[in-house]
Design a protein around this motif. Sequence first.
Motif, short mmCIF file in Angstrom:
data_model
loop_
_atom_site.label_atom_id
_atom_site.label_comp_id
_atom_site.label_asym_id
_atom_site.label_seq_id
_atom_site.Cartn_x
_atom_site.Cartn_y
_atom_site.Cartn_z
N MET A 82 32.31 33.19 42.76
CA MET A 82 32.43 31.94 43.52
C MET A 82 33.89 31.48 43.56
O MET A 82 34.36 30.98 44.59
CB MET A 82 31.54 30.87 42.91
CG MET A 82 30.06 31.13 43.08
SD MET A 82 29.02 30.01 42.08
CE MET A 82 29.42 28.42 42.80
N LEU A 83 34.59 31.63 42.45
CA LEU A 83 36.00 31.25 42.40
C LEU A 83 36.82 32.10 43.38
O LEU A 83 37.66 31.57 44.12
CB LEU A 83 36.54 31.41 40.98
CG LEU A 83 38.04 31.21 40.77
CD1 LEU A 83 38.48 29.83 41.23
CD2 LEU A 83 38.40 31.43 39.30
N THR A 84 36.57 33.39 43.37
CA THR A 84 37.25 34.28 44.31
C THR A 84 36.99 33.87 45.75
O THR A 84 37.91 33.79 46.57
CB THR A 84 36.80 35.73 44.09
OG1 THR A 84 37.15 36.15 42.78
CG2 THR A 84 37.45 36.67 45.11
N ALA A 85 35.73 33.58 46.06
CA ALA A 85 35.37 33.18 47.42
C ALA A 85 36.06 31.88 47.81
O ALA A 85 36.49 31.72 48.97
CB ALA A 85 33.86 33.04 47.55
N ALA A 86 36.17 30.94 46.87
CA ALA A 86 36.82 29.66 47.16
C ALA A 86 38.30 29.86 47.48
O ALA A 86 38.84 29.26 48.42
CB ALA A 86 36.65 28.70 45.98
N MET A 87 38.97 30.70 46.71
CA MET A 87 40.39 30.95 46.97
C MET A 87 40.58 31.70 48.28
O MET A 87 41.45 31.35 49.10
CB MET A 87 41.00 31.75 45.80
CG MET A 87 41.13 30.94 44.53
SD MET A 87 42.10 31.79 43.25
CE MET A 87 40.96 33.09 42.76
N LEU A 138 31.03 41.82 34.90
CA LEU A 138 31.73 40.58 34.57
C LEU A 138 33.23 40.80 34.52
O LEU A 138 34.00 40.00 35.07
CB LEU A 138 31.22 40.05 33.22
CG LEU A 138 32.01 38.88 32.62
CD1 LEU A 138 32.00 37.67 33.56
CD2 LEU A 138 31.44 38.50 31.26
N ARG A 139 33.65 41.86 33.89
CA ARG A 139 35.08 42.15 33.80
C ARG A 139 35.68 42.36 35.19
O ARG A 139 36.78 41.90 35.49
CB ARG A 139 35.32 43.38 32.92
CG ARG A 139 34.94 43.17 31.46
CD ARG A 139 35.28 44.39 30.62
NE ARG A 139 34.83 44.24 29.25
CZ ARG A 139 35.49 43.58 28.32
NH1 ARG A 139 36.65 43.00 28.62
NH2 ARG A 139 35.02 43.50 27.09
N ALA A 140 34.95 43.06 36.04
CA ALA A 140 35.44 43.31 37.39
C ALA A 140 35.55 42.01 38.18
O ALA A 140 36.51 41.80 38.94
CB ALA A 140 34.50 44.29 38.11
N ALA A 141 34.58 41.11 38.00
CA ALA A 141 34.61 39.83 38.71
C ALA A 141 35.79 38.99 38.25
O ALA A 141 36.47 38.34 39.07
CB ALA A 141 33.30 39.07 38.49
N GLY A 142 36.07 38.98 36.95
CA GLY A 142 37.22 38.25 36.44
C GLY A 142 38.53 38.81 36.93
O GLY A 142 39.45 38.08 37.33
N ASP A 143 38.64 40.14 36.94
CA ASP A 143 39.86 40.79 37.43
C ASP A 143 40.07 40.51 38.91
O ASP A 143 41.21 40.32 39.37
CB ASP A 143 39.77 42.30 37.20
CG ASP A 143 39.87 42.69 35.73
OD1 ASP A 143 40.29 41.83 34.91
OD2 ASP A 143 39.50 43.83 35.39
N GLU A 144 38.98 40.49 39.67
CA GLU A 144 39.09 40.23 41.10
C GLU A 144 39.62 38.82 41.36
O GLU A 144 40.48 38.61 42.23
CB GLU A 144 37.74 40.41 41.78
CG GLU A 144 37.78 40.19 43.28
CD GLU A 144 36.41 40.28 43.93
OE1 GLU A 144 36.35 40.52 45.14
OE2 GLU A 144 35.39 40.10 43.22
N ALA A 145 39.12 37.84 40.60
CA ALA A 145 39.57 36.46 40.79
C ALA A 145 41.06 36.33 40.48
O ALA A 145 41.82 35.75 41.27
CB ALA A 145 38.75 35.52 39.91
N TYR A 146 41.49 36.86 39.37
CA TYR A 146 42.90 36.78 39.01
C TYR A 146 43.75 37.60 39.98
O TYR A 146 44.89 37.25 40.28
CB TYR A 146 43.11 37.29 37.58
CG TYR A 146 44.52 37.07 37.06
CD1 TYR A 146 44.99 35.79 36.80
CD2 TYR A 146 45.36 38.15 36.84
CE1 TYR A 146 46.28 35.59 36.32
CE2 TYR A 146 46.66 37.96 36.36
CZ TYR A 146 47.10 36.68 36.10
OH TYR A 146 48.38 36.48 35.64
N GLY A 147 43.17 38.67 40.48
CA GLY A 147 43.89 39.54 41.40
C GLY A 147 44.25 38.86 42.71
O GLY A 147 45.21 39.27 43.38
#
Length: 233
Positions: A82-87, A138-147
């Motif tokens: 959701m964070l990735t989508a918001a950004m 989970l790790r992939a989702a976190g990396d994607e957001a920071y990425g």
Amino acid sequence: MLLSRPMATIRVRRKPADAYQHGDLREALIQAGLKLLTEGGVAALGLRAAAQLAGVSHAAPYRHFRDKDALVDAIGERGFRMLTAAMQGQIARVTTADTPARLRASGVGYVSFALQNPGYFRVIFSGLIAHTDASPALRAAGDEAYGVLRGLIVEGLSDGSLGGADPDSLSLAAWSLVHGLSMLAIDGQLSPFGDAGQLADRVTRQMLGLLEAGIAPRAPASLPARQTAKRRG
């Protein structure tokens, strides 16, 4: 764009009394877990408590989650997505290819997500999901957001719109700015200064603008005229 949309309400869909199955139990358990964490903290979270909120038997959650950690992983993965989508949604609103403008937009999306989904925001950055056996998803989702943020920093360094040599340090600086503001906003610390959504939008852009100004590429300073003449002499 103002960040004044209302906070999302955590709703847990219960199994209808006359139904044999829930219909979407996994989703209901994720929402139940988020609600338990938000309202009662870690001590309140458990598969039995989540099952009770969803209106199913205590054994039912185990068809989807092996234990409490697996449920926390699922909540964390959802939050990061959701964070990735918001950004990305805010970046898509930028009508130019200007990298600093897109970086500011990503920051607005970050703070917007925190304001609208404080429950998810607190969970994904609380340390609950830092256990060593976190799922690959989970790790992939976190990396994607920071990425998203880091990718814009790298892009700015490549196209010359940002100065510096270390994308990791610059990414950490930008993340620290928007994350700190997000925490102030959801903890109510901005309220004395006005509407939190409006302030967060304006201050996010100003903070990242200051960061960009500080790391903007600069032309080499020219020597004073007197020193130049002296060298020629």
